[in-house]
Design a protein around this motif. Structure first.
Motif, PDB file in Angstrom:
ATOM      1  N   LYS A 151     -41.024  -5.218 -19.905  1.00  0.00           N
ATOM      2  CA  LYS A 151     -42.471  -5.361 -19.554  1.00  0.00           C
ATOM      3  C   LYS A 151     -42.362  -3.035 -19.274  1.00  0.00           C
ATOM      4  N   ARG A 152     -41.125  -3.201 -19.584  1.00  0.00           N
ATOM      5  CA  ARG A 152     -41.134  -1.192 -19.858  1.00  0.00           C
ATOM      6  C   ARG A 152     -41.669  -1.175 -20.692  1.00  0.00           C
ATOM      7  N   SER A 153     -42.278  -1.833 -21.915  1.00  0.00           N
ATOM      8  CA  SER A 153     -42.534  -0.713 -23.169  1.00  0.00           C
ATOM      9  C   SER A 153     -44.047  -1.532 -23.330  1.00  0.00           C
ATOM     10  N   ALA A 154     -44.452  -2.810 -22.180  1.00  0.00           N
ATOM     11  CA  ALA A 154     -46.386  -2.859 -22.397  1.00  0.00           C
ATOM     12  C   ALA A 154     -46.729  -2.334 -23.027  1.00  0.00           C
ATOM     13  N   ARG A 155     -47.114  -0.683 -22.447  1.00  0.00           N
ATOM     14  CA  ARG A 155     -47.718  -0.059 -23.101  1.00  0.00           C
ATOM     15  C   ARG A 155     -48.030   0.607 -24.040  1.00  0.00           C
ATOM     16  N   GLN A 156     -46.768   0.569 -24.341  1.00  0.00           N
ATOM     17  CA  GLN A 156     -46.725   1.413 -25.863  1.00  0.00           C
ATOM     18  C   GLN A 156     -46.702  -0.024 -27.033  1.00  0.00           C
ATOM     19  N   LEU A 157     -46.519  -1.580 -26.989  1.00  0.00           N
ATOM     20  CA  LEU A 157     -47.111  -2.198 -27.346  1.00  0.00           C
ATOM     21  C   LEU A 157     -48.158  -2.705 -27.802  1.00  0.00           C
ATOM     22  N   VAL A 158     -49.214  -2.670 -26.347  1.00  0.00           N
ATOM     23  CA  VAL A 158     -50.017  -2.585 -26.613  1.00  0.00           C
ATOM     24  C   VAL A 158     -50.594  -0.711 -27.562  1.00  0.00           C
TER      25      VAL A 158
END
Length: 366
Positions: free
Chosen positions: A247-254
Motif C-alpha cells: 500500500k505504501r508503494s502504490a504510487r511508485q508501482l503505478v
C-alpha cells in the motif's frame, strides 16, 4: 444496502411493481424529473405502500442504472442525472411517523471515500418508516467525525454502506472505532463481498444484502460489541506487513508500471492525453484492488475485480487481454512478497481463462 451501481441483488419484480418500475425507469433515463415524481405519486395512489415504492420501485430503477452504466449503455453524466432524479423521488415521499423510542437510535452513513449514497439513504428511509430514530449522515463520512457524532448522540447502532472493496481497510478502522465507543455495527453493500463474505472478517455484529433485510435484522436485535480490539485481532495475516508495504508503494508501482508499459509498447507514444490518463487510472485501480485483496486475504476479491474490469473494457471496445501486461509488470516488481505474488498469479490465470472462454483478442495495454 446494495451498491449504487450494479452491486447488490435487484429487487424482485411483481405484477404490482413491474409497470411502475418501467415508468420510473423511462423518466429517470430520459432525465424527466417531473414524470418521475408523478410516477411515484401515482404508485402510492394505486395502493403501493411507501416501503414498497422505496425498495421495489426506486431501488429497482437504481439497480438498473448501475447495470446500464456497466454495459456502456449509459454515460457517467446520465447515470448521475438518473441517480439525482431517484434521490428527488425519495424526498417527495410522505413524511414519516414519529420515532418509537423503544426501537432505538441508528446512525446510517457511507464509509469514508464512498460517494454512492443512495443505498444508504434507502435504508435510512426504511428505518424511519419502521419507527427508528435515524441520523442519516450521507456520503463519505470521515471516521473521526463519525465517532464525534456517536459521542454526541449516543446512537445504539451504526449502519455503514460501501460499494467499493478498496474501502475495506477504511471501513474496518471505522467499525473498530464505533465498537470501541459502544455502538454495534451492521454493514452492507457490494464492498463487503458476495454474501457479505468480508463482513464477518471485519468483526461486525451484522450484515444484510439489502435495506429490507437490514431493517429486519435490526428489529431482531444485534449483539453488543465485545471488548476493544485491534484490526490484527480480526485479520491476523496482516502481521506479515505485506499489505502495509504494498500500500505504501502504490504510487511508485503505478508510475513504474506506466513507464514500463510505455517502453514495452511503443504504440503508447501515440496515445492522446485522455488515453494516457485512463491508462494510469486503470493501473491505480488494479493496485488498489490488489491491496484490498491482501487486506482481507481473499483471492476472489482480486480475480473478481479483474473479471468485472474485463467485461467493462470489452463493452467499451477495449480487449480484455490488454490487462495482462500490467499484471506481469506488477508481478516483476513484487516478487519478494509471497501473498502478493500468489494473488497476481491467480489473477493472471483467471483472466487468461476468461479471455479464452469469451474469445476476446489481444489489444493495446491498459
Amino acid at each position: 444496502m446494495p451498491g449504487a451501481r450494479a452491486g447488490g441483488v435487484p429487487p424482485e419484480r411483481t405484477e404490482e411493481t413491474g409497470p411502475w418500475v418501467e415508468k420510473l425507469w423511462s423518466a429517470a433515463a430520459s432525465g424527466d424529473e417531473y414524470a418521475a415524481l408523478d410516477t411515484v405519486r401515482s404508485a402510492l395512489a394505486s395502493g403501493l405502500d411507501t416501503e414498497t415504492v422505496l425498495l421495489d420501485v426506486i431501488g429497482a430503477v437504481q439497480h438498473r442504472v448501475g447495470v446500464e452504466w456497466a454495459a456502456n449503455r449509459m454515460s457517467v453524466a446520465d447515470e448521475h442525472a438518473a441517480t439525482a432524479i431517484n434521490d428527488r423521488a425519495i424526498a417527495s415521499l410522505p413524511p414519516h411517523r414519529i420515532p418509537d423510542r423503544a426501537n432505538g437510535r441508528v446512525t446510517v452513513a457511507c464509509v469514508d471515500g464512498e460517494w454512492h449514497a443512495l443505498p444508504a439513504r434507502l435504508l435510512a428511509e426504511v428505518l424511519r418508516l419502521r419507527g427508528w430514530h435515524v441520523d442519516y449522515l450521507g456520503a463519505q463520512v470521515p471516521s473521526p467525525h463519525l465517532i464525534t457524532h456517536l459521542h454526541r448522540t449516543g446512537a445504539d447502532v451504526v449502519a455503514l454502506s460501501g460499494s467499493l472493496p478498496t474501502r475495506l481497510p477504511t471501513a474496518h478502522a471505522a467499525i473498530t472505532a464505533c465498537q470501541a465507543v459502544g455502538a454495534s455495527v451492521i454493514v452492507g453493500g457490494a464492498a463487503f463481498g458476495p454474501g457479505g463474505r468480508y463482513a464477518g472478517r471485519l468483526g461486525v455484529q451484522g450484515w444484510a444484502p439489502d435495506a429490507r433485510s437490514a431493517a429486519d435484522l435490526l428489529s431482531a436485535g444485534l449483539a453488543a460489541p465485545g471488548a476493544a480490539h485491534q484490526v490484527t485481532d480480526d485479520l491476523p495475516h496482516l502481521s506479515d506487513q505485506e499489505y502495509t508495504l504494498v500500500k505504501r508503494s502504490a504510487r511508485q508501482l503505478v508510475r513504474h508500471t506506466f513507464s514500463a508499459l510505455a517502453e514495452r509498447f511503443p504504440a503508447m507514444a501515440a496515445y492522446d492525453e485522455e488515453q494516457r490518463e485512463r491508462t494510469a487510472e486503470d493501473l491505480a485501480h488494479i493496485v488498489d484492488f490488489l491491496c484490498a485483496a491482501l487486506y482481507v486475504d481473499d483471492v476472489g476479491l482480486f480475480t473478481g475485480f479483474l473479471a468485472w474490469t474485463a467485461d467493462i473494457l470489452t463493452a467499451r471496445g477495449v480487449p480484455a487481454a490488454s490487462l495482462l501486461p500490467s499484471i506481469d509488470l506488477l508481478e516483476e516488481q513484487l516478487r519478494d512478497f509471497p501473498r502478493t505474488r500468489d494473488l497476481l498469479a491467480h489473477g493472471h490465470r483467471a483472466l487468461t481463462e476468461k479471455i479464452a472462454a469469451d474469445g476476446t483478442g489481444q489489444g493495446k495495454p491498459v
